[in-house]
Design a protein around this motif. Sequence first.
Motif, PDB file in Angstrom:
ATOM      1  N   ALA A  51     -15.262  21.360   1.248  1.00  0.00           N
ATOM      2  CA  ALA A  51     -15.664  22.098   2.446  1.00  0.00           C
ATOM      3  C   ALA A  51     -14.461  22.450   3.309  1.00  0.00           C
ATOM      4  N   LEU A  52     -13.558  21.481   3.491  1.00  0.00           N
ATOM      5  CA  LEU A  52     -12.362  21.682   4.325  1.00  0.00           C
ATOM      6  C   LEU A  52     -11.173  21.090   3.571  1.00  0.00           C
ATOM      7  N   PRO A  53     -10.581  21.856   2.648  1.00  0.00           N
ATOM      8  CA  PRO A  53      -9.560  21.296   1.754  1.00  0.00           C
ATOM      9  C   PRO A  53      -8.401  20.597   2.454  1.00  0.00           C
ATOM     10  N   VAL A  54      -7.757  21.248   3.415  1.00  0.00           N
ATOM     11  CA  VAL A  54      -6.577  20.648   4.042  1.00  0.00           C
ATOM     12  C   VAL A  54      -6.953  19.469   4.944  1.00  0.00           C
ATOM     13  N   PRO A  55      -7.900  19.620   5.894  1.00  0.00           N
ATOM     14  CA  PRO A  55      -8.298  18.457   6.697  1.00  0.00           C
ATOM     15  C   PRO A  55      -8.890  17.342   5.832  1.00  0.00           C
ATOM     16  N   GLY A  56      -9.681  17.730   4.822  1.00  0.00           N
ATOM     17  CA  GLY A  56     -10.268  16.727   3.942  1.00  0.00           C
ATOM     18  C   GLY A  56      -9.213  15.950   3.186  1.00  0.00           C
ATOM     19  N   LEU A  57      -8.172  16.654   2.717  1.00  0.00           N
ATOM     20  CA  LEU A  57      -7.084  15.998   1.999  1.00  0.00           C
ATOM     21  C   LEU A  57      -6.324  15.049   2.917  1.00  0.00           C
ATOM     22  N   LEU A  58      -6.032  15.494   4.136  1.00  0.00           N
ATOM     23  CA  LEU A  58      -5.312  14.640   5.083  1.00  0.00           C
ATOM     24  C   LEU A  58      -6.110  13.379   5.393  1.00  0.00           C
ATOM     25  N   LEU A  59      -7.424  13.526   5.587  1.00  0.00           N
ATOM     26  CA  LEU A  59      -8.271  12.368   5.857  1.00  0.00           C
ATOM     27  C   LEU A  59      -8.286  11.426   4.660  1.00  0.00           C
ATOM     28  N   PHE A  60      -8.338  12.003   3.461  1.00  0.00           N
ATOM     29  CA  PHE A  60      -8.337  11.179   2.246  1.00  0.00           C
ATOM     30  C   PHE A  60      -7.027  10.406   2.113  1.00  0.00           C
ATOM     31  N   LEU A  61      -5.912  11.046   2.449  1.00  0.00           N
ATOM     32  CA  LEU A  61      -4.623  10.375   2.365  1.00  0.00           C
ATOM     33  C   LEU A  61      -4.518   9.230   3.364  1.00  0.00           C
ATOM     34  N   ILE A  62      -5.203   9.362   4.503  1.00  0.00           N
ATOM     35  CA  ILE A  62      -5.137   8.333   5.541  1.00  0.00           C
ATOM     36  C   ILE A  62      -6.066   7.170   5.230  1.00  0.00           C
ATOM     37  N   ILE A  63      -7.324   7.444   4.851  1.00  0.00           N
ATOM     38  CA  ILE A  63      -8.304   6.367   4.675  1.00  0.00           C
ATOM     39  C   ILE A  63      -8.982   6.402   3.311  1.00  0.00           C
ATOM     40  N   GLY A  64      -8.381   7.087   2.350  1.00  0.00           N
ATOM     41  CA  GLY A  64      -9.044   7.225   1.061  1.00  0.00           C
ATOM     42  C   GLY A  64      -8.795   6.092   0.097  1.00  0.00           C
ATOM     43  N   SER A  65      -7.790   5.256   0.359  1.00  0.00           N
ATOM     44  CA  SER A  65      -7.476   4.164  -0.565  1.00  0.00           C
ATOM     45  C   SER A  65      -7.823   2.826   0.060  1.00  0.00           C
ATOM     46  N   LYS A  66      -8.526   1.978  -0.688  1.00  0.00           N
ATOM     47  CA  LYS A  66      -8.877   0.649  -0.206  1.00  0.00           C
ATOM     48  C   LYS A  66      -7.820  -0.389  -0.563  1.00  0.00           C
ATOM     49  N   ARG A  67      -6.780   0.028  -1.265  1.00  0.00           N
ATOM     50  CA  ARG A  67      -5.767  -0.926  -1.697  1.00  0.00           C
ATOM     51  C   ARG A  67      -4.885  -1.357  -0.526  1.00  0.00           C
ATOM     52  N   LEU A  68      -4.602  -2.645  -0.502  1.00  0.00           N
ATOM     53  CA  LEU A  68      -3.653  -3.166   0.458  1.00  0.00           C
ATOM     54  C   LEU A  68      -2.237  -2.930  -0.059  1.00  0.00           C
ATOM     55  N   PRO A  69      -1.227  -2.986   0.811  1.00  0.00           N
ATOM     56  CA  PRO A  69       0.152  -2.870   0.339  1.00  0.00           C
ATOM     57  C   PRO A  69       0.435  -3.915  -0.741  1.00  0.00           C
ATOM     58  N   ARG A  70       1.320  -3.561  -1.657  1.00  0.00           N
ATOM     59  CA  ARG A  70       1.591  -4.448  -2.783  1.00  0.00           C
ATOM     60  C   ARG A  70       2.047  -5.831  -2.330  1.00  0.00           C
ATOM     61  N   SER A  71       2.821  -5.892  -1.250  1.00  0.00           N
ATOM     62  CA  SER A  71       3.275  -7.195  -0.750  1.00  0.00           C
ATOM     63  C   SER A  71       2.097  -8.072  -0.353  1.00  0.00           C
ATOM     64  N   ARG A  72       1.082  -7.444   0.268  1.00  0.00           N
ATOM     65  CA  ARG A  72      -0.112  -8.209   0.640  1.00  0.00           C
ATOM     66  C   ARG A  72      -0.907  -8.618  -0.592  1.00  0.00           C
ATOM     67  N   GLU A  73      -0.970  -7.758  -1.567  1.00  0.00           N
ATOM     68  CA  GLU A  73      -1.708  -8.114  -2.780  1.00  0.00           C
ATOM     69  C   GLU A  73      -1.069  -9.309  -3.468  1.00  0.00           C
ATOM     70  N   ARG A  74       0.256  -9.367  -3.478  1.00  0.00           N
ATOM     71  CA  ARG A  74       0.930 -10.521  -4.081  1.00  0.00           C
ATOM     72  C   ARG A  74       0.624 -11.793  -3.304  1.00  0.00           C
ATOM     73  N   LYS A  75       0.629 -11.681  -1.974  1.00  0.00           N
ATOM     74  CA  LYS A  75       0.282 -12.842  -1.155  1.00  0.00           C
ATOM     75  C   LYS A  75      -1.158 -13.276  -1.409  1.00  0.00           C
ATOM     76  N   GLN A  76      -2.075 -12.287  -1.538  1.00  0.00           N
ATOM     77  CA  GLN A  76      -3.468 -12.608  -1.791  1.00  0.00           C
ATOM     78  C   GLN A  76      -3.631 -13.347  -3.114  1.00  0.00           C
ATOM     79  N   GLU A  77      -2.902 -12.929  -4.128  1.00  0.00           N
ATOM     80  CA  GLU A  77      -2.958 -13.622  -5.417  1.00  0.00           C
ATOM     81  C   GLU A  77      -2.496 -15.069  -5.274  1.00  0.00           C
ATOM     82  N   ALA A  78      -1.442 -15.293  -4.494  1.00  0.00           N
ATOM     83  CA  ALA A  78      -0.949 -16.653  -4.274  1.00  0.00           C
ATOM     84  C   ALA A  78      -1.987 -17.489  -3.539  1.00  0.00           C
ATOM     85  N   ILE A  79      -2.657 -16.865  -2.551  1.00  0.00           N
ATOM     86  CA  ILE A  79      -3.665 -17.595  -1.781  1.00  0.00           C
ATOM     87  C   ILE A  79      -4.875 -17.926  -2.652  1.00  0.00           C
ATOM     88  N   ASN A  80      -5.287 -17.003  -3.516  1.00  0.00           N
ATOM     89  CA  ASN A  80      -6.412 -17.290  -4.408  1.00  0.00           C
ATOM     90  C   ASN A  80      -6.097 -18.497  -5.290  1.00  0.00           C
TER      91      ASN A  80
END
Length: 492
Positions: A51-80
Amino acid sequence: MDFDWFGVNWPYVWTWIVLIVDNLIRVVAVFVVPRNRRPTSGMAWLMAIFALPVPGLLLFLIIGSKRLPRSRERKQEAINHFVAQIAEQEADVITSPERLNFGLGSVVKLGRSLGAQPMLQGNTASICIDYEESFARMAEAIRAAEQYVHVEFYILVHDSTTDDVFAAMREAVARGVKVRVLLDHISALRNPGAKRTRESLTDLGAEWAYMLPVRPWRGEYQRPDLRNHRKLIVIDGRVGFMGSQNLVDSSYNKRSNRRRGLHWKDLMVRVEGPIVLGLEAVFQGDWYLETGDYLRELTNEAELVPLPGELDCQIVPSGPGYAGENNLQVFVALLYTAERRISITSPYFVPDGSIMNAVRAATARGVEVELFVSEIGDQALVYHAQRSYYEELLRAGVHIKMFRPPFILHSKHFTIDDEVAVVGSSNMDQRSFGLNMEISMVVHGESFVQELEQVNEYYRENSRELTLEEWEQQSVPAQLLDGVARLTSALQ
């Protein structure tokens, strides 16, 4: 020969550039967006981008990924791994799934395989639904602390209502008790009193840190709406509190809430027994994620913890650091074990397909299902998204009880028959399942379920039931608004 820039038909050129970029975004989105994403979420994102390619893409880039930064993921693995080690130390108090009925035993095994802690026996748990009384109980327990106090809240504010808790923490530090505090960064910025709260935590001598800070200038950044939504306190590894209530006035100190006369109704649970070590493990994990510091080892502490009660409890931490939306899977599995009755309280009930299927399957096999929600909402988008499910629920035979204003029913819990309950910070919505760090506690014990049923009875007395006939009178604009909100709720 010089190129004649002035002779170029720039409107024509820019039109082609826009068309090429527009179509390129759409084509790439078809390949990128649906990957490792549930179909409803992928379709909602594709609709927004188409519907809105450019605004939609920008929004996706900001909140489209649920992944945490890799450094946090490594810490999470250690905590688990750290939590798994704690579980091994608690072998003498672990509830064997074989001792439970087949359905619950299977759910406990499922939770363990998804990252939950083991179910532990010998616990007590008491419920408080009085907002100010909950703070009084927390302050009393903190004043009895001898070694340490660990406090973690999504919203933590020093105001007139929470002043006694802050005073208790100050007194604890003065007598040599270690006080550590975690609070969510974005929520701290959004709620009034941030400066006073920071100054109070520093002045009283607490060690404190923000959870999931969004400060790019310090190299701290992840998707801004990935938040730590947990609420818990641990005192000396012997007493714990957890539930849905934030450490803030029941009006949240917001002018709009006070103008409407809104107050929040919540539920907190005080626990004693081995399960407190489960809460401790969650706090220590979050502390390590935010500070990089391991606290103390919990070696042999399980042997020192008394077994004051008869409840079996299991802590289920969840969030982006755990694969497979483990709280969602545990909740769905429990719903399928119901034989007589399911009672759900969720201020933001925006279920995915698996929850809806489990609820429909329950009513189809003769299980009585009731859902407690607020009659009015505090978040317009979520409120209307929730309403979009009411007709489907009513036609399936679910009894929807709407808690009367001016209160927002913010408690989060559900019961299965007469033996199993779940309490904690997790709503039954897609944000709690996929984006927020949450904590839930599965409780096996008839006495606790009976106490929670008394809470449900209080809800019934202060609610009115929504009927299908009433719902069918909704105006077309209201239905349209609910439908649009439902689509936006899938943007994860």
